[in-house]
Design a protein around this motif. Structure first.
Motif, PDB file in Angstrom:
ATOM      1  N   PHE A   1       0.845  -1.191   0.000  1.00 43.05           N
ATOM      2  CA  PHE A   1       0.000   0.000   0.000  1.00 43.05           C
ATOM      3  C   PHE A   1       0.880   1.241   0.000  1.00 43.05           C
ATOM      4  CE2 PHE A   1      -2.753  -3.072   2.407  1.00 43.05           C
ATOM      5  CZ  PHE A   1      -3.705  -3.217   1.421  1.00 43.05           C
ATOM      6  N   LEU A   2       0.338   2.337  -0.534  1.00 41.56           N
ATOM      7  CA  LEU A   2       1.031   3.628  -0.552  1.00 41.56           C
ATOM      8  C   LEU A   2       0.258   4.633   0.298  1.00 41.56           C
ATOM      9  CD1 LEU A   2       1.923   3.969  -4.356  1.00 41.56           C
ATOM     10  CD2 LEU A   2       3.406   3.172  -2.507  1.00 41.56           C
ATOM     11  N   PHE A   3       0.972   5.335   1.185  1.00 35.44           N
ATOM     12  CA  PHE A   3       0.354   6.398   1.980  1.00 35.44           C
ATOM     13  C   PHE A   3       0.336   7.677   1.141  1.00 35.44           C
ATOM     14  CE2 PHE A   3       2.121   3.613   5.355  1.00 35.44           C
ATOM     15  CZ  PHE A   3       0.936   3.330   6.018  1.00 35.44           C
ATOM     16  N   SER A   4      -0.854   8.164   0.857  1.00 37.36           N
ATOM     17  CA  SER A   4      -0.980   9.324  -0.043  1.00 37.36           C
ATOM     18  C   SER A   4      -0.991  10.657   0.693  1.00 37.36           C
ATOM     19  CB  SER A   4      -2.265   9.197  -0.865  1.00 37.36           C
ATOM     20  OG  SER A   4      -3.410   9.228  -0.011  1.00 37.36           O
ATOM     21  N   MET A   5      -1.013  10.646   2.034  1.00 38.39           N
ATOM     22  CA  MET A   5      -1.183  11.885   2.783  1.00 38.39           C
ATOM     23  C   MET A   5       0.137  12.546   3.177  1.00 38.39           C
ATOM     24  SD  MET A   5      -4.351  12.039   2.618  1.00 38.39           S
ATOM     25  CE  MET A   5      -4.470  13.588   3.490  1.00 38.39           C
ATOM     26  N   PHE A   6       1.268  11.888   2.915  1.00 38.75           N
ATOM     27  CA  PHE A   6       2.556  12.454   3.310  1.00 38.75           C
ATOM     28  C   PHE A   6       3.153  13.281   2.173  1.00 38.75           C
ATOM     29  CE2 PHE A   6       2.210   8.668   6.015  1.00 38.75           C
ATOM     30  CZ  PHE A   6       2.429   9.240   7.259  1.00 38.75           C
ATOM     31  N   PRO A   7       3.593  14.526   2.472  1.00 36.22           N
ATOM     32  CA  PRO A   7       4.236  15.338   1.428  1.00 36.22           C
ATOM     33  C   PRO A   7       5.645  14.823   1.131  1.00 36.22           C
ATOM     34  CG  PRO A   7       4.349  16.474   3.534  1.00 36.22           C
ATOM     35  CD  PRO A   7       3.516  15.233   3.754  1.00 36.22           C
ATOM     36  N   HIS A   8       6.128  15.115  -0.059  1.00 32.99           N
ATOM     37  CA  HIS A   8       7.498  14.748  -0.401  1.00 32.99           C
ATOM     38  C   HIS A   8       8.480  15.628   0.385  1.00 32.99           C
ATOM     39  CE1 HIS A   8       6.589  11.880  -3.564  1.00 32.99           C
ATOM     40  NE2 HIS A   8       5.631  12.706  -3.985  1.00 32.99           N
ATOM     41  N   LEU A   9       9.706  15.128   0.524  1.00 28.95           N
ATOM     42  CA  LEU A   9      10.710  15.823   1.332  1.00 28.95           C
ATOM     43  C   LEU A   9      10.948  17.242   0.829  1.00 28.95           C
ATOM     44  CD1 LEU A   9      12.718  15.508   3.678  1.00 28.95           C
ATOM     45  CD2 LEU A   9      14.412  14.737   2.001  1.00 28.95           C
ATOM     46  N   HIS A  10      11.035  17.437  -0.489  1.00 28.50           N
ATOM     47  CA  HIS A  10      11.303  18.767  -1.043  1.00 28.50           C
ATOM     48  C   HIS A  10      10.044  19.624  -1.131  1.00 28.50           C
ATOM     49  CE1 HIS A  10      10.262  16.142  -4.450  1.00 28.50           C
ATOM     50  NE2 HIS A  10       9.736  17.216  -5.017  1.00 28.50           N
ATOM     51  N   ARG A  11       8.903  19.074  -0.699  1.00 26.82           N
ATOM     52  CA  ARG A  11       7.654  19.843  -0.702  1.00 26.82           C
ATOM     53  C   ARG A  11       7.104  20.043   0.711  1.00 26.82           C
ATOM     54  NH1 ARG A  11       4.290  17.293  -5.854  1.00 26.82           N
ATOM     55  NH2 ARG A  11       5.810  17.873  -7.486  1.00 26.82           N
ATOM     56  N   GLY A  12       7.966  20.122   1.672  1.00 21.56           N
ATOM     57  CA  GLY A  12       7.557  20.414   3.047  1.00 21.56           C
ATOM     58  C   GLY A  12       7.597  19.235   3.989  1.00 21.56           C
ATOM     59  N   GLY A  13       8.078  18.083   3.504  1.00 22.13           N
ATOM     60  CA  GLY A  13       8.137  16.906   4.375  1.00 22.13           C
ATOM     61  C   GLY A  13       9.021  17.125   5.582  1.00 22.13           C
ATOM     62  N   LEU A  14      10.136  17.867   5.394  1.00 17.75           N
ATOM     63  CA  LEU A  14      11.067  18.110   6.496  1.00 17.75           C
ATOM     64  C   LEU A  14      10.440  18.994   7.571  1.00 17.75           C
ATOM     65  CD1 LEU A  14      13.988  17.382   7.258  1.00 17.75           C
ATOM     66  CD2 LEU A  14      14.701  19.574   6.263  1.00 17.75           C
ATOM     67  N   LEU A  15       9.540  19.894   7.171  1.00 17.15           N
ATOM     68  CA  LEU A  15       8.868  20.778   8.129  1.00 17.15           C
ATOM     69  C   LEU A  15       7.967  19.993   9.084  1.00 17.15           C
ATOM     70  CD1 LEU A  15       7.873  23.751   5.789  1.00 17.15           C
ATOM     71  CD2 LEU A  15       9.793  23.636   7.395  1.00 17.15           C
ATOM     72  N   PHE A  16       7.439  18.872   8.617  1.00 23.66           N
ATOM     73  CA  PHE A  16       6.636  18.007   9.475  1.00 23.66           C
ATOM     74  C   PHE A  16       7.507  16.998  10.218  1.00 23.66           C
ATOM     75  CE2 PHE A  16       3.628  19.414   6.216  1.00 23.66           C
ATOM     76  CZ  PHE A  16       2.551  19.796   6.996  1.00 23.66           C
ATOM     77  N   PHE A  17       8.609  16.592   9.587  1.00 24.99           N
ATOM     78  CA  PHE A  17       9.487  15.573  10.176  1.00 24.99           C
ATOM     79  C   PHE A  17      10.115  16.048  11.484  1.00 24.99           C
ATOM     80  CE2 PHE A  17      13.757  13.854  10.749  1.00 24.99           C
ATOM     81  CZ  PHE A  17      13.503  12.491  10.785  1.00 24.99           C
TER      82      PHE A  17
END
Length: 343
Positions: free
Chosen positions: A40-56
């Motif tokens: 399965f793929l989680f569709s709710m997580f942003p990519h790293l270069h699209r703000g993923g680090l801000l949530f991480f």
């Protein structure tokens, strides 16, 4: 999406924990022109270069604070003789369960936030659902045991030392674990037999029953019966705790001493706050009946339930608890003196 076609191909995935469960999942063969989902793929997580680090980074800090707080509480209760009481025994069990509970979901969330691979295998998804819900039900049972403990302590104080003996506390804890880990097993075993074909995108931040079942390419109406059973479990625990505290409040209000009332309320306030926080978030997350929310609100509720709500437990039990604060102070003072002595 990883797929494979019809034929005599079989994918064998074995689990030491659930061999009988995984043997069902491995029969992911296809018929006709259908292809079967293997992850399965989680569709709710942003990519790293699209703000993923801000949530991480905030999630990592919250998880670190949460682990540290609960681990300190667990260790302090084990080493401080003054806290070797039934109430603090259950608090230590609750702290341990909370560590395990959040570890079933948050590490995978952190991985999805910084990785291009935002996927989870079907077996991994089922195991995540199993441990997440098993630990959640176990936690609700432990909270129920804590309510019974407070009920006996305040409503029947003379018999409390003879009733709440260590053996009974252990039995209640073991019973809570059996209840939690056995009740969810039939539903997970049933889901493992379902075929998943077509879309493999989970519109949620972790594997849960509703988003996973929506991807099954077969009739899943049986889940209504299972959901009714789970709702009955939640309501039963809620009623036991609520009725216990109604009786406790009546007894406390009948006390003649203002100091006695204050002391009784203070010993119950922390557990009552955790009870309201836990069952409030559970009710919003799972007792929806026919109500449906948008993907945004589903995700917001899941973040509150899985990430934010557990963070308050160490705060409530430590910063708002005089005995716990004193015990933590004694532990660090002892460690400090031991460090000086070593020099």
């Amino acid at each position: 999406m990883k797929q494979y076609s019809v034929g005599n191909q079989h994918s064998n995935y074995r689990s030491l924990l659930f061999p009988f469960l995984c043997s069902q999942m491995t029969q992911l063969t296809a018929s006709g022109n259908q292809t079967m989902v293997t992850e399965f793929l989680f569709s709710m997580f942003p990519h790293l270069h699209r703000g993923g680090l801000l949530f991480f980074i905030p999630l990592l800090l919250i998880y670190g604070f949460f682990l540290t707080g609960n681990l300190i509480m667990f260790i302090v209760i084990q080493v401080d003789m003054a806290l070797h009481t039934p109430l603090y025994f259950f608090i230590s069990v609750l702290s341990f369960l909370e560590i395990c509970y959040t570890t079933t979901t948050i590490p995978k969330m952190l991985s999805c936030l910084i990785s291009e691979q935002k996927s989870i295998s079907v077996a991994g998804c089922l195991l995540q659902m199993y441990f997440f819900h098993s630990l959640g039900i176990t936690e609700s049972c432990v909270l129920t045991a804590m309510a019974i403990d407070r009920y006996i302590a305040i409503c029947n104080p003379l018999r409390y030392p003879t009733i709440m003996i260590p053996k009974l506390c252990i039995q209640l804890t073991v019973g809570s674990c059996f209840c939690g880990f056995l009740l969810v097993l039939p539903e997970i075993a049933w889901i493992s037999t379902l075929p998943f074909c077509g879309s493999n995108q989970i519109h949620q931040i972790f594997c849960d029953f509703t988003p996973v079942l929506s991807l099954a390419c077969t009739d899943t109406s049986l889940v209504v019966i299972v959901d009714a059973i789970h709702a009955a479990e939640i309501v039963a625990s809620f009623l036991v705790i609520a009725l216990s505290y109604i009786r406790i409040i009546i007894v406390i209000l009948g006390m003649h001493s203002a100091e006695g009332r204050h002391k009784a309320f203070s010993t119950c306030a922390a557990h009552l706050a955790v009870f309201l926080l836990f069952f409030g978030s559970v009710a919003v997350m799972y007792l929806r009946f026919s109500a449906t929310y948008s993907v945004f609100w589903d995700t917001a509720i899941a973040v509150t339930f899985v990430i934010l709500a557990p963070v308050f437990n160490p705060i409530i039990y430590s910063l708002r608890n005089k005995d716990m604060k004193e015990a933590i102070g004694r532990l660090f003072h002892y460690q400090k003196r031991a460090g000086w002595a070593g020099k």
